[in-house]
Enzyme design. Structure first.
Site, PDB file in Angstrom:
ATOM      1  CB  SER A 184      -0.947   0.018   1.200  1.00  0.00           C
ATOM      2  OG  SER A 184      -2.016  -0.876   0.990  1.00  0.00           O
ATOM      3  CE  LYS A 243      -4.459   1.857  -0.510  1.00  0.00           C
ATOM      4  NZ  LYS A 243      -3.919   0.554  -0.181  1.00  0.00           N
ATOM      5  CB  SER A 286      -4.639   1.357   3.916  1.00  0.00           C
ATOM      6  OG  SER A 286      -3.688   0.948   2.963  1.00  0.00           O
TER       7      SER A 286
END
Length: 392
Positions: free
Chosen positions: A73, A76, A128
């Site tokens: 993640s 991101k 997230s």
């Protein structure tokens, strides 16, 4: 064949028109950190790690820094950056059924749900939310595929040479990878954006989204509560990537960026790296904008030399525990011919620490230099002639 600007002895390519900002040099190799700092570097459990000075991009610690790895993640970071640069926070986004169906970590969005881009960004960075990332991607670029194309374009533009993205959220995918160095590089750029800085430093965000309910988003980055000066950035976890963390912290005017990938103790590793950076290094000012760095001779001018000045402030990180090895390299002509305007780009100043290039600035003329009047030039040439020469 190189052309020169008349009167200045300066290559035309250098003098023509406004010059783009010179990028700061970035250390592209594995750093001998123990000899650099004078202190034993921290032992980290992460398979790959980087510690970077945010102001210059100078690398203070590196372990398998360019090894391509699944970023989970931490992907991101780039998704949020593109959304901030390409959209408005108050824009309303309608969630598609495709976005709502994305699994794993999510905001639990519903098809047809309407939220602002800002709310989705909080969902992507704090919670997230993978579903929020796809909704953002479709809103910004029309489709997830188009957005991924923009992600890779931006990564190449910023110099992330060991990265390739296949989705906006970081779920495992063949060919989706980045490196510790690239993630630090992307983060360093993103942290220059005040909106991004505000988002990643937020511990909690709550908001109502009628008729869909209310959201209570707690940042997954526990470092924000436990480390002095922590102000970002993003966690990441998958079975393939392991535990990952891109973090930043600021103290006494310095900001450090830490990246750990596939770590057994991402918070312990990160705190050890940040402590190392804040304890074993300090910033040293090497040049100040507008301050003379050196003087260069001028032919046929009302003065004999012109000062060359840096176009920016340069500060580099140097070891605290031993004398730093800092070198300045000047790349500029040995002399000029008047007339000479002020603030003319004439070369560059490169700063090396321990032999590694870490910063660069453009050199400009610090003042204008007028050409001597014709009669003075004539008299000057006359006096320079050998005795007995007939000029009639």
């Amino acid at each position: 064949m190189v052309g020169y600007l008349g009167g200045y002895n300066i290559p035309v390519a250098l003098a023509a028109g406004p010059q783009p900002a010179l990028p700061v040099f970035l250390n592209l190799g594995e750093l001998p950190v123990s000899s650099f700092s004078g202190q034993e570097p921290p032992r980290v459990t992460a398979d790959a790690a980087v510690l970077m000075e945010a102001s210059t991009g100078q690398v203070l610690f590196a372990k398998n820094a360019h090894q391509p790895r699944p970023p989970a993640s931490t992907t991101k970071i780039l998704t949020a950056l593109l959304a901030i640069e390409g959209g408005r926070l108050d824009q309303v986004v309608t969630v598609s059924s495709r976005a709502a169906a994305v699994g794993e970590s999510s905001m639990h969005l519903f098809p047809g749900q309407r939220l602002t881009l800002e709310q989705l960004l909080y969902g992507a960075l704090l919670r997230s939310g993978n579903d929020a990332c796809v909704a953002i991607a479709e809103h910004i670029a029309g489709s997830e595929g188009n957005f991924v194309f923009l992600m890779n374009l931006k990564a190449r533009e910023l110099g992330a040479r060991h990265s390739h993205f296949c989705n906006p959220h970081g779920l495992p995918a063949q060919g989706h990878f980045s490196s510790a160095y690239d993630l630090a590089l992307l983060t360093r750029y993103a942290l220059k954006n005040p909106t991004f800085r505000a988002l990643v430093s937020t511990r909690y965000r709550g908001f109502l989204n009628p008729p869909w309910g209310e959201y209570h988003l707690h940042n997954t980055n526990r470092l924000l509560w436990s480390y002095q000066g922590a102000d970002g950035v993003k966690t990441g976890t998958t079975s393939e990537a392991g535990m990952c963390l891109v973090a930043s912290a600021s103290r006494e005017g310095r900001q450090l960026i830490s990246v750990v990938l596939h770590s057994d103790d991402r918070y312990g590793d990160t705190m050890a790296l940040l402590d190392y950076g804040f304890t074993c290094f300090k910033n040293m000012t090497v040049a100040k904008a507008g301050q003379a760095c050196r003087r260069v001779l001028v032919t046929d001018g009302v003065i004999f030399a012109v000062p060359l000045v840096s176009d920016r402030n340069i500060a580099v990180a140097v070891p605290v525990h031993r004398p730093p090895a800092v070198e300045k390299r000047f790349n500029a002509p040995a002399g000029f011919t008047a007339p000479l305007p002020k603030a003319l780009p004439v070369g560059s100043l490169e700063v090396l620490v321990e032999g590694e290039p870490v910063a660069r600035a453009r050199l400009l003329t610090g003042r204008s230099v007028e050409r001597l009047p014709a009669y003075k030039l004539w008299w000057k040439k006359l006096r320079a002639m050998p005795p007995g020469v007939n000029i009639s």
